[in-house]
Design a protein around this motif. Sequence first.
Motif, PDB file in Angstrom:
ATOM      1  N   LEU A   1     -12.729   6.097   1.221  1.00 19.78           N
ATOM      2  CA  LEU A   1     -12.644   4.641   1.229  1.00 19.78           C
ATOM      3  C   LEU A   1     -13.754   4.010   0.400  1.00 19.78           C
ATOM      4  O   LEU A   1     -14.887   4.530   0.352  1.00 19.78           O
ATOM      5  CB  LEU A   1     -12.683   4.123   2.659  1.00 19.78           C
ATOM      6  CG  LEU A   1     -11.367   4.315   3.428  1.00 19.78           C
ATOM      7  CD1 LEU A   1     -11.595   4.196   4.924  1.00 19.78           C
ATOM      8  CD2 LEU A   1     -10.332   3.299   2.965  1.00 19.78           C
TER       9      LEU A   1
ATOM     10  N   ASP B   1     -11.457  -1.491  -0.691  1.00 26.49           N
ATOM     11  CA  ASP B   1     -10.360  -1.286   0.259  1.00 26.49           C
ATOM     12  C   ASP B   1     -10.487  -2.209   1.476  1.00 26.49           C
ATOM     13  O   ASP B   1      -9.591  -2.222   2.325  1.00 26.49           O
ATOM     14  CB  ASP B   1     -10.335   0.167   0.737  1.00 26.49           C
ATOM     15  CG  ASP B   1     -10.037   1.147  -0.390  1.00 26.49           C
ATOM     16  OD1 ASP B   1     -10.732   2.181  -0.456  1.00 26.49           O
ATOM     17  OD2 ASP B   1      -9.113   0.873  -1.182  1.00 26.49           O
TER      18      ASP B   1
ATOM     19  N   MET C   1      -6.415   7.237   5.533  1.00 26.25           N
ATOM     20  CA  MET C   1      -7.148   6.728   4.382  1.00 26.25           C
ATOM     21  C   MET C   1      -8.445   7.502   4.208  1.00 26.25           C
ATOM     22  O   MET C   1      -9.276   7.526   5.121  1.00 26.25           O
ATOM     23  CB  MET C   1      -7.444   5.231   4.571  1.00 26.25           C
ATOM     24  CG  MET C   1      -6.209   4.392   4.815  1.00 26.25           C
ATOM     25  SD  MET C   1      -6.553   2.630   4.833  1.00 26.25           S
ATOM     26  CE  MET C   1      -7.574   2.514   6.303  1.00 26.25           C
TER      27      MET C   1
ATOM     28  N   VAL D   1       0.829  -1.204   0.000  1.00 24.41           N
ATOM     29  CA  VAL D   1       0.000   0.000   0.000  1.00 24.41           C
ATOM     30  C   VAL D   1       0.865   1.255   0.000  1.00 24.41           C
ATOM     31  O   VAL D   1       0.761   2.099  -0.888  1.00 24.41           O
ATOM     32  CB  VAL D   1      -0.957   0.019   1.209  1.00 24.41           C
ATOM     33  CG1 VAL D   1      -1.775   1.307   1.224  1.00 24.41           C
ATOM     34  CG2 VAL D   1      -1.876  -1.202   1.196  1.00 24.41           C
TER      35      VAL D   1
ATOM     36  N   SER E   1      -3.176   2.338  -6.245  1.00 25.64           N
ATOM     37  CA  SER E   1      -4.497   2.369  -5.623  1.00 25.64           C
ATOM     38  C   SER E   1      -4.557   3.324  -4.438  1.00 25.64           C
ATOM     39  O   SER E   1      -5.625   3.789  -4.056  1.00 25.64           O
ATOM     40  CB  SER E   1      -4.912   0.968  -5.181  1.00 25.64           C
ATOM     41  OG  SER E   1      -4.008   0.476  -4.201  1.00 25.64           O
TER      42      SER E   1
END
Length: 122
Positions: free
Chosen positions: A86, A90, A83, A48, A63
Amino acid sequence: QVQLVESGGGLVQTGGSLRLSCDASGGTFGSAVMGWFRQAPGKEREFVAAATRFGGTTYSSDSAKGRFTISRDNAKNTVYLQMNSLEPEDTAVYICAADTMWKGFATNWRSWGQGTQVTVSS
């Protein structure tokens, strides 16, 4: 050996935000680079984002770019993953990792946490 403990996962609706934290103990050498991977059910673990202790270099997957932001507090030896926006895609277990050097997107990092569940409902 570096010990990693994640926190901050949970259930959020589509479009929501979460902030994950990962605390590292056991020395700073082994956590020169700290990052996040995720693994969804039935899928392989994927990179990530990551951040280096020295120089503040960050790396992000395609991503994650534009939605997730990684940062670290070197004094606390903690890395964060903010984050935003979302999406159900995810949904995964988010796992903190650390190593003495940047290993790229591969999953052969030296130290791993237990992971924290992130669930995004539609």
